[in-house]
Design an enzyme around this catalytic site. Structure first.
Site, PDB file in Angstrom:
ATOM      1  N   THR A 191       0.746  -1.345   0.025  1.00 17.84           N
ATOM      2  CA  THR A 191       0.088   0.037   0.066  1.00 17.84           C
ATOM      3  C   THR A 191       0.945   1.214   0.054  1.00 17.84           C
ATOM      4  OG1 THR A 191      -0.345  -0.035   2.190  1.00 17.84           O
ATOM      5  CG2 THR A 191      -2.042  -1.073   1.099  1.00 17.84           C
ATOM      6  N   LEU A 236      -3.810   4.714  -0.193  1.00 14.08           N
ATOM      7  CA  LEU A 236      -5.114   4.500  -0.113  1.00 14.08           C
ATOM      8  C   LEU A 236      -5.478   2.985   0.277  1.00 14.08           C
ATOM      9  CD1 LEU A 236      -6.790   6.000  -3.237  1.00 14.08           C
ATOM     10  CD2 LEU A 236      -6.796   6.899  -0.862  1.00 14.08           C
ATOM     11  N   HIS A 237      -4.760   2.378   1.551  1.00 15.43           N
ATOM     12  CA  HIS A 237      -4.632   1.320   1.855  1.00 15.43           C
ATOM     13  C   HIS A 237      -5.953   0.380   1.764  1.00 15.43           C
ATOM     14  CE1 HIS A 237      -1.362   2.856   4.448  1.00 15.43           C
ATOM     15  NE2 HIS A 237      -2.267   3.625   4.891  1.00 15.43           N
ATOM     16  N   ASP A 238      -6.859   0.678   2.059  1.00 19.59           N
ATOM     17  CA  ASP A 238      -8.187  -0.254   1.880  1.00 19.59           C
ATOM     18  C   ASP A 238      -8.724  -0.254   0.546  1.00 19.59           C
ATOM     19  OD1 ASP A 238      -8.026  -0.719   4.736  1.00 19.59           O
ATOM     20  OD2 ASP A 238      -9.660   0.566   5.207  1.00 19.59           O
TER      21      ASP A 238
END
Ligand code: BDR
Ligand code: CA
Length: 313
Positions: A191, A236-238
């Site tokens: 990420t 924008l990890h998720d």
């Protein structure tokens, strides 16, 4: 073909963008959203989830899950998500309620109905998933796979060693990692590679789709938060985790033998993944995302937001 998924989440700014992406994609059929205490307390993230679902015009059930980790105190990450958890964005309050079933019963019921096709996408601490596995030991045979945002094979973001979601509930993560269910880890390793730079954000914000205005607030909030820690880019990890489910080619993975640190306080929630070697005496249990083509991720993000379709890589 639509793939049935449940999204387990703690919205959360990047959770919000992840839900937006999942809603827009023509490849996923969201069977429900389950909420877990993580970025903020359970009541807040559940109301956020209900509001987001209304805003996105998604008609799916929300099931409320765990209000605290299996063995630890709940600790929020409000500093990174702003007051209210959505970067200062205030959505209209949904008139809908969450279903009466708790998240773990909902997950098990949906897994039965989907007859082996259900995929879980976990974007918060793994408390709900672990609770479901403890309560329904056969669930592991009914889930197709779990993709989770969490962990790291390098440094952490909550501590020098641990990523927030795994740090928040390491005992739950351990249960999930030992379940034998096919696991895909979208950790900080990637990420932090699949980030948006200022120009990318400008490009994304020029697109026309129903969520342009809200996305502007969310991305500008993330830019400010990251600037505070000296980063001129936005992970924008998720959303990357959801993108990796939409397009299986997006990440490069390696299969490893993974463990989660639960004993030491200093190393709490550290994830260690080793190569599957005979002397490890451990079966490989996790596909770890090791690389992502940043440009392709942004291309995918833009394509899906605008048309719902996954552009060819
Ligand atoms: C993860 O922690 C949360 O704050 C984010 O929503 C994401 O799921 C990143 O470490
Ligand atoms: Ca999250």
């Amino acid at each position: 073909m639509h793939r049935p998924v449940i999204i387990d989440t703690d919205p959360g700014v990047d959770d919000f963008i992840a839900l937006m992406l999942a809603k827009q994609s023509d490849r996923l059929e969201i069977r429900g959203v389950t909420t877990v205490a993580g970025n903020l307390p359970l009541e807040i993230v559940t109301q956020n989830a209900l509001n987001i679902i209304d805003f996105l015009d998604l008609h799916v059930p929300v099931a409320k899950g765990a209000s605290k980790p299996l063995k630890r105190q709940q600790e929020s990450a409000e500093a990174f998500h702003g007051k209210g958890g959505l970067g200062g964005v205030v959505l209209p309050i949904s008139q809908n309620r969450y279903v009466l079933q708790p998240a773990w019963d909902f997950i098990d019921e949906q897994a039965r109905q989907a007859e082996g096709r259900l995929e879980l996408i976990a974007l918060g601490p793994l408390t709900n998933v672990a609770t479901a596995l403890l309560k329904y030991p056969d669930l592991k045979k009914r889930l197709k796979c779990i993709t989770f945002m969490g962990g790291s094979t390098g440094g952490g973001n909550r501590t020098p060693y641990a990523e927030f979601n795994i740090w928040a509930d390491p005992e739950a993560a351990q249960i999930v990692w030992e379940s034998g269910i096919p696991l895909r880890m979208v950790g900080l390793d990637i990420t932090l590679k699949g980030v948006l730079k200022a120009q990318d954000i400008q490009d994304v914000l020029r697109l026309e789709h129903p969520y342009t205005l809200v996305l502007r607030y969310l991305l500008e909030f993330l830019q400010q938060v990251n600037a505070r820690v000296g980063q001129d880019f936005v992970p924008l990890h998720d959303a990357l985790a959801v993108a990796s489910v939409i397009d299986a080619q997006l990440l490069d993975y390696t299969l490893g033998c993974g463990i989660v640190e639960t004993e030491s306080e200093v190393y709490r929630g550290r994830t260690i993944v080793r190569k599957p070697l005979l002397e490890n005496r451990q079966q490989p249990n996790v596909w770890v995302g090791l690389d992502v083509d940043r440009e392709q991720f942004i291309h995918l993000l833009k394509g899906i937001l605008q048309t719902g379709q996954t552009p060819n890589l």
